[in-house]
Scaffold this active site. Sequence first.
Site, PDB file in Angstrom:
ATOM      1  NE  ARG A  25      -2.220  -1.559   3.464  1.00  0.00           N
ATOM      2  CZ  ARG A  25      -2.649  -1.376   4.698  1.00  0.00           C
ATOM      3  NH1 ARG A  25      -3.811  -0.760   4.904  1.00  0.00           N
ATOM      4  NH2 ARG A  25      -1.953  -1.807   5.730  1.00  0.00           N
ATOM      5  CD  GLU A 513     -19.432  -1.684  13.583  1.00  0.00           C
ATOM      6  OE1 GLU A 513     -18.558  -1.777  12.701  1.00  0.00           O
ATOM      7  OE2 GLU A 513     -20.644  -1.552  13.325  1.00  0.00           O
ATOM      8  CG  ASP A 634     -24.859  -2.105   8.295  1.00  0.00           C
ATOM      9  OD1 ASP A 634     -25.945  -1.638   8.665  1.00  0.00           O
ATOM     10  OD2 ASP A 634     -23.762  -1.771   8.800  1.00  0.00           O
ATOM     11  CD  GLU A 640     -20.103  -4.266  -4.373  1.00  0.00           C
ATOM     12  OE1 GLU A 640     -19.348  -5.233  -4.251  1.00  0.00           O
ATOM     13  OE2 GLU A 640     -20.131  -3.306  -3.587  1.00  0.00           O
ATOM     14  CD  GLU A 700     -24.803   8.339  -1.171  1.00  0.00           C
ATOM     15  OE1 GLU A 700     -24.665   9.558  -1.417  1.00  0.00           O
ATOM     16  OE2 GLU A 700     -25.330   7.553  -1.961  1.00  0.00           O
ATOM     17  CG  HIS A 729     -17.147   7.653   1.862  1.00  0.00           C
ATOM     18  ND1 HIS A 729     -18.412   7.473   2.369  1.00  0.00           N
ATOM     19  CD2 HIS A 729     -16.616   6.411   1.770  1.00  0.00           C
ATOM     20  CE1 HIS A 729     -18.630   6.181   2.571  1.00  0.00           C
ATOM     21  NE2 HIS A 729     -17.559   5.520   2.210  1.00  0.00           N
TER      22      HIS A 729
END
Length: 805
Positions: A25, A513, A634, A640, A700, A729
């Site tokens: 990365r 979380e 969720d 998608e 969203e 985001h």
Amino acid sequence: MSTTTPAVPFPAATITGYPRIGRRRELKQALEAYWAGRSTREELEAAAGELQLATYRRLVELGLGAQDASLPAAFPLYDQVLDTTVALGAVPSRFADLAGEDGRLDLDGSFVLARGDAGRAPLELTKWFDTNYHYLVPEIGPGTPFTASADRLVADVRRAAEHGFTVRPVLVGPVSFLLLAKADDDAPAGFDPLQRLADLLPVYARLLDALAAAGAPWVQLEEPALVADQDVPAARLAAAVQEAYSALTAVPGRPRLLVTTSYGSPGALLRPLARSGVEAVHLDLVKGAAPAPAELALFAGEGTPALVAGAVDGRNVWRADLAGRLDQLDDLVRAGARVAVASSTSLFHVPHDVAEETRLHPLLRSWLAFADQKVGEVVTLAHGLAAGRGAVADQLAEAAAARRSREDAPGVRDAAVRERAASLTPAEIGRAPAEVRRAAQEGRSFTASGPLPPLPTTTIGSFPQTAEVRAARARHRAGALPDAQYEGFLREEIERVVRLQEELGLDVLVHGEAERNDMVQYFAEHLDGFATTVHGWVQSYGSRCTRPSILWGDVSREGPGLRGEAFTVPWIGHAQSLTDRPVKGMLTGPVTILAWSFVRDDQPLEQTARQVALALRDEVADLEAAGIGIIQVDEPALRELLPLRRADQQAYLGWSVDAFRLATSGVRDETQIHTHLCYSEFGEVVGAIDGLDADVTSIEAARSRMEVLTDLEAAGFSRGIGPGVWDIHSPRVPGQEEIEQLLERALEHVPARTLWVNPDCGLKTRGYEETKASLEHLVAAARTARERSAQPAGPALIVQHGSRA
């Protein structure tokens, strides 16, 4: 067709793209250092340039040619659609001040489009076809200026040449670019960006001129929008393809053109494309159908394009059936086509190298092919096609043996799991009607905190994962932090998050979380049939990466017995014990677990979804038994996996909705089920959103400025809805007034009694400073909206809370 220069034939083996974030990365780290002000632009450019060269060297080691244009130069710093937007000078009107006098946008300006600034939201993000990659949506209007800006493309070509590599620059093609765009804010009603095609083509021509001058023999233009059904008449699409590529092939002295059509089949659009004069056409033979005889005729004979056969799956991680693929390629050659072998899509959808995953079981590892192995498969197939099967006999035998071992391995098929799934009845998939559940939820007793107010405030689930949280997790994983100390740390972190939410005044809390590394990987680590990787990173958007888990066998919860052991209850139950306010139980849904994993390809996806749903059903039941009255499952990836052709969509929506309902229908009417969806074109699946039958759906909506609510209103959606009012985001903090305006817009479509107030998504990637400021604004805006709506507090959304420990 005009003469092109230089006349380099298309290579026998190639890929259409390669992972670009770096094996460790490196690009992510360079980008985030630059954005944080810890490095200079020159240092960022140097890091990106070295990553490109390292990729070229590796691809040549794997068998691709250094100087035959088999190496794609596809290295966007943020997003390939953004790079094309910048190369075309297509600066949206609301960002016009960022462009120079020549209409060009510099690097920092492009990052404003991607990330926004103090006064402007960034470009909308949405999913790249049916993948988990997110692209930035161009905004095009009648007056959007187009200016060729080839500097970065040319620099990439010249850098490669200086080190001995002849590369193939990559751009999104003109038809797909406009089909992927949305009308900008200044466009009149009914405007369609495709209307600007004639204005855009001269800019593409100038880019081709510049690349030819830089020495690029081939340019790759990506046209994936041709494989998806569009809201454009078929005749108009065919005319657009013909217009675009007839114009570009007429450019004097241009590079040769490869046009790719990944993610499916172009269908009727293949004919105008193949007859336009382009020198090579790529077809996805994994997701798309093999060419019919009439289509193969387009590639047979003098003057026809090369057929670049996408025979190696660029999206999943299983080894190819090399013998079967070679049979298919032989058939194409026998039909008269000039065939080159390629990946079906860019390989940026898969990790770099399976050889680095030394912690995976050796048997599982032998079944897998990541990007480097897929390059090897392409090279093997090309060599076998040219030299005969005997030349690649060892590779064919090894691939066949791996596939056979996978069929018989323990855990791939579990009789008890399969029997449970097969014995389900329709009555087990579904709950009482929504009005019955609403009445039951209104009638429940409540604790000292009282009923929820109108426009209740909440978050989507995760809170910022600080450096301390990540360090503790790493130390625990390495064995340096004992279990008891790590669990104590997590409980303290959960309490800190709960107290912060109480302080902020949120109505429905979450546990934050802290124990979860990823919303899918965490579940994979507690479910049989999954494996996780150490270095298997893939890009999600910008500098954000994810490590998809590998779903290789039949699925159930880990632990004794078929139902296994609950794994979310200890953490969520602890959070509920700390407060009188309701705490949501947080789970990831079955479709999203599939979409964000590399899923077994040896059985129908529907069958795998049912197994995952049953495991989640057990977890939902255990949360309810522990006193959790609100449970959120969720499904951000529902859209998608939607097939790109409408004829295939209803079957998918049927089983995907059933999987969610199976996971959530084992609870009492009094238990409130939530779901969450993000970053998709929701209008296409509004019926399925309704079909999920969740009591509350958060979605969203901030970047798209509540566009989705029009679709939901038109569909008669009447359940609870939480359209996001904070785009998490982007690093910007939305002001209270901005959120109030979004809520005013929402209340034009949604009654106050069913409207929830929440961010677009989880807060894992954000910092605490911006999170606290944004949530303060969110809570204050909700209070103002309540006053303006004059909606009295009532019992409509009362839930049962857990007890304080």
